[in-house]
Design an enzyme around this catalytic site. Structure first.
Site, mmCIF file in Angstrom:
data_model
loop_
_atom_site.group_PDB
_atom_site.id
_atom_site.type_symbol
_atom_site.label_atom_id
_atom_site.label_comp_id
_atom_site.label_asym_id
_atom_site.label_seq_id
_atom_site.Cartn_x
_atom_site.Cartn_y
_atom_site.Cartn_z
ATOM 1 C CG ASP A 1 43.287 32.593 42.729
ATOM 2 O OD1 ASP A 1 43.474 33.054 41.587
ATOM 3 O OD2 ASP A 1 42.161 32.395 43.215
ATOM 4 N N GLY B 1 44.546 30.799 32.896
ATOM 5 C CA GLY B 1 45.015 30.486 31.545
ATOM 6 C C GLY B 1 45.698 31.639 30.843
ATOM 7 C CD GLU B 2 45.230 36.599 33.370
ATOM 8 O OE1 GLU B 2 46.274 36.866 33.999
ATOM 9 O OE2 GLU B 2 44.143 37.129 33.615
ATOM 10 C CG ASP C 1 36.474 31.605 39.200
ATOM 11 O OD1 ASP C 1 37.645 31.467 38.807
ATOM 12 O OD2 ASP C 1 36.179 32.149 40.281
HETATM 13 C C1 GLA Z 1 39.363 32.890 42.127
HETATM 14 C C2 GLA Z 1 39.610 31.448 41.734
HETATM 15 C C3 GLA Z 1 38.552 30.575 42.370
HETATM 16 C C4 GLA Z 1 38.592 30.739 43.876
HETATM 17 C C5 GLA Z 1 38.415 32.202 44.253
HETATM 18 C C6 GLA Z 1 38.649 32.440 45.728
HETATM 19 O O1 GLA Z 1 38.184 33.384 41.595
HETATM 20 O O2 GLA Z 1 39.637 31.305 40.342
HETATM 21 O O3 GLA Z 1 38.752 29.216 42.015
HETATM 22 O O4 GLA Z 1 39.815 30.250 44.363
HETATM 23 O O5 GLA Z 1 39.330 33.024 43.546
HETATM 24 O O6 GLA Z 1 38.588 33.786 46.083
#
Ligand code: GLA
Length: 512
Positions: free
Chosen positions: A273, A312-313, A333
Site C-alpha cells: 500500500d 489507481g494512480e 477506499d
Molecule cells: C489504505 C488502503 C486500505 C487499507 C488502509 C490501511 O487506506 O487503501 O484498503 O489497507 O490503507 O491503513
C-alpha cells in the site's frame, strides 16, 4: 479622518497577515488507532501566502495562497495523479487557532479529511524543516524493464480481508476465529481461500532490522500454520514507504528482508500500500518501487499473490502487470454505502477492462457485503457488479456472525462462477437508459461458454428493463437463459427479455 481610517485598515490587514505566519498543527485519530499530525507552515508577503502543507506522508508546496482579513485560501497539487489533483483549502483565523476546511468542487467525491479541522500555533517558524521520514534517500532505480508474470491468480483472488470491518482492532484471536468461520460457513469451499491481515499488525524492527509483529499478534508463524491447517491461505500487508497508511512500520529499505520474513512465517499473499511512499519516491519511480518488492517476493521462492494498492494512480493498468502485480486497486477506499460502492463499481472502472485478464486484475476494492450500510438488494448489486467486473472477491465483514441473508449473497455459486470464469474477461457497460442522468444500465461479460448479462437499476424506483440478446453478443437463436439470483431458468425469451428490476437492484442472467 479618511487617512486615519485607511491607516487603520492597513494595520488590520497587516495584523491579520502577521498573525497567520508561523507553524501550525492539527492532530487527528486514524482508523488504525494512530495519531496523525498535519502541519501548515505559512510565510506571508503582503496578502500572499507561501509555505508548506505537510501530512505524515508527504509535504506539499502551498500554491495560490491569499489572505483577506481573518479568511484565507490556498491550494496543493497532487502530481501522482494525471492530471494533477488540486485540493483547495479555506481557512478562518481565530486568535491562536484557525479552522481549515477542504473546498470540494460541486459533485466531487469526498477525499481526505472531512469537516473543518482546528490548527493550533506551535511556533513562529516560517520555514518547514523536512523531518527524516519525509526525506528522499533512496538510490535511483535502473531503467524500468517489465518482468514476466508469476503465473498465479489465473482467476480473480477470493478470500477475506480484515480492514473494512476490523481496521485497527484485528488481532490473532479474531483472525483464527474468522478462519474457523470461513470453513464452517462454507466460504472456503465456495472459493474464498485467502485470509488477509491488513494494516496494524506491524511492530518495531529488531536490532538486525527484522520486522516484528506487535502485541496483538504474538506469533505470526503459529498463526499462519493455524490458518493453513484449515485448508486456507494467509495474506499480509505492508507499504513501500517508511510508514503504512495507518502509521505503522513500512518496508522501505528492508524490502528483501521483509519478504524473507513473511516467507519464513508462511504467508501467501501481500497487499503493498503506497501511502507514505510519496515522501520517498517521485511519481516516475512508482512502478520500479512496486517491482522491487515483486522481485523480492520471487527471490524467496515462496508463491505470493502480489496486490498493488496505490488507488489507481498514474494509470496503473498500463504497468501493474509489468511491475509484477497480480491485481491493483483502481480507486480510493470503498465505503459501506450505496454512493461509494455504485460510484466505484459503475463509473470508475469503465475503460479499465483492457488491462484485466488471467493473472492480472483490476481491483475495485474489497467487499462491504454484510457490514450493514446497504440493503440486501444493494449488496446483491455489489456482488453482481464485482463479479461482472472480474474483480477480486475479498469479503470484508465479520464472518463469525454472518446471517443467512449475507451468506446467500456471498455464497451464490452461480454468481461466483461469473466472477471466476476461466476466460477472465472483465465485463463492460453496453448502454445506459432511464431518467435522471441515465440510471438503467445493461452490462455484459463474455464467458468461456455464453455471456453474463446484468440489468442494473440505479434509480430509486422499480423499473422494467429490456435486453435484446443481439446487443450483448448472444448468437444462439434459442438461447438458454438462467436468472442467477432467482435460481431459475427462463423460457420464452428467444430474442429479448423484459423484467422489472428493483430500485438499486439487479437481475443477473447467464445466457448460453
Ligand atoms: C489504505 C488502503 C486500505 C487499507 C488502509 C490501511 O487506506 O487503501 O484498503 O489497507 O490503507 O491503513
Amino acid at each position: 479622518m479618511r487617512r486615519l481610517v485607511f491607516c487603520g485598515f492597513l494595520f488590520a490587514m497587516f495584523a491579520g497577515a502577521a498573525d497567520l505566519s508561523g507553524t501550525w498543527q492539527n492532530e487527528q485519530q486514524g482508523r488504525g488507532g494512530q495519531t496523525f499530525v498535519t502541519t501548515c507552515v505559512f510565510k506571508l508577503d503582503g496578502n500572499k501566502i507561501t509555505g508548506t502543507y505537510a501530512t505524515p506522508q508527504r509535504a506539499y508546496d502551498i500554491e495560490n495562497g491569499t489572505v483577506d482579513g481573518d479568511g484565507f485560501t490556498f491550494q496543493i497539487a497532487d502530481r501522482f495523479q494525471t492530471p494533477a489533483r488540486i485540493t483547495e483549502f479555506k481557512g478562518a483565523l481565530n486568535g491562536a487557532e484557525f479552522e481549515l476546511t477542504t473546498v470540494r468542487p460541486a459533485g466531487a467525491r469526498a477525499r481526505g479529511p472531512q469537516g473543518p479541522r482546528t490548527f493550533k500555533r506551535v511556533s513562529a517558524d516560517t520555514v518547514f524543516h523536512t523531518p527524516p521520514e519525509l526525506t528522499r534517500t533512496h538510490q535511483p532505480f535502473p531503467p524500468f524493464q517489465p518482468i514476466a508474470p508469476n503465473g498465479f491468480a489465473k482467476t480473480p483472488p477470493m478470500g477475506w480481508n480484515s480492514w473494512n470491518k476490523f481496521a485497527g482492532r484485528v488481532d490473532d484471536k479474531s483472525v483464527r476465529e474468522i478462519a474457523d468461520a470461513m470453513v464452517a460457513s462454507g466460504m472456503r469451499d465456495a472459493g474464498y481461500v485467502y485470509v488477509n491481515i491488513d494494516d496494524t499488525w506491524e511492530g518495531a524492527r529488531d536490532k538486525d532490522g527484522n520486522i516484528t509483529s506487535n502485541e496483538k499478534f504474538p506469533d505470526m508463524k503459529a498463526l499462519a500454520d493455524y490458518v493453513h491447517s484449515k485448508g486456507l491461505k494467509i495474506g499480509i500487508y505492508s507499504s513501500p514507504g517508511r510508514k503504512t497508511c495507518a502509521g505503522y512500520e513500512g518496508s522501505y529499505g528492508h524490502e528483501q528482508q521483509d519478504a524473507n520474513t513473511w516467507a519464513a512465517w508462511g504467508f501467501d499473499y501481500l497487499k503493498y500500500d503506497w501511502c507514505s511512499a510519496t515522501a520517498v519516491y517521485r511519481p516516475d519511480e512508482m512502478r520500479s518501487a512496486y517491482q522491487k518488492m515483486a522481485v523480492a517476493l520471487r527471490n524467496t521462492g515462496r508463491p505470493f499473490i502480489y496486490s498493488l494498492c496505490q488507488y489507481g494512480e498514474l494509470n496503473v493498468g498500463e504497468w501493474g502487470a509489468a511491475a509484477g502485480g497480480n491485481l491493483w486497486r483502481t480507486t480510493g477506499d470503498i465505503g459501506d454505502n450505496w454512493r461509494s460502492m455504485s460510484s466505484i463499481g459503475f463509473d470508475q472502472q469503465v475503460g479499465r477492462e483492457v488491462y484485466a485478464g488471467p493473472g492480472h486484475w483490476n481491483d475495485p476494492d474489497m467487499l462491504e457485503i454484510g457490514n450493514g450500510g446497504m440493503t440486501t438488494t444493494e449488496y446483491r448489486t455489489h456482488m453482481s457488479l464485482w463479479s461482472m467486473l472480474a474483480a477480486p472477491l475479498l469479503a470484508g465483514h465479520d464472518v463469525r456472525t454472518m446471517p443467512d441473508f449475507t451468506r446467500d449473497i456471498l455464497l451464490n455459486k452461480e454468481v461466483i462462477a461469473i466472477d471466476q470464469d476461466p476466460a477472465g474477461v472483465q465485463g463492460t457497460r453496453v448502454r445506459k437508459d432511464g431518467a435522471e442522468g441515465q440510471t438503467l444500465e445493461i452490462w455484459k461479460k463474455p464467458l468461456a461458454k455464453g455471456v453474463a448479462v446484468g440489468l442494473f437499476n440505479r434509480s430509486l424506483e422499480n423499473a422494467p428493463m429490456t435486453v435484446q440478446w443481439s446487443e450483448v453478443g448472444v448468437t444462439s437463436s434459442s438461447p438458454k437463459v438462467r436468472d442467477l439470483w432467482a435460481h431459475r431458468d427462463i423460457t420464452g425469451a428467444p430474442t429479448e427479455y423484459t423484467v422489472t428490476v428493483p430500485a438499486h437492484g439487479v437481475v443477473l442472467l447467464r445466457v448460453e
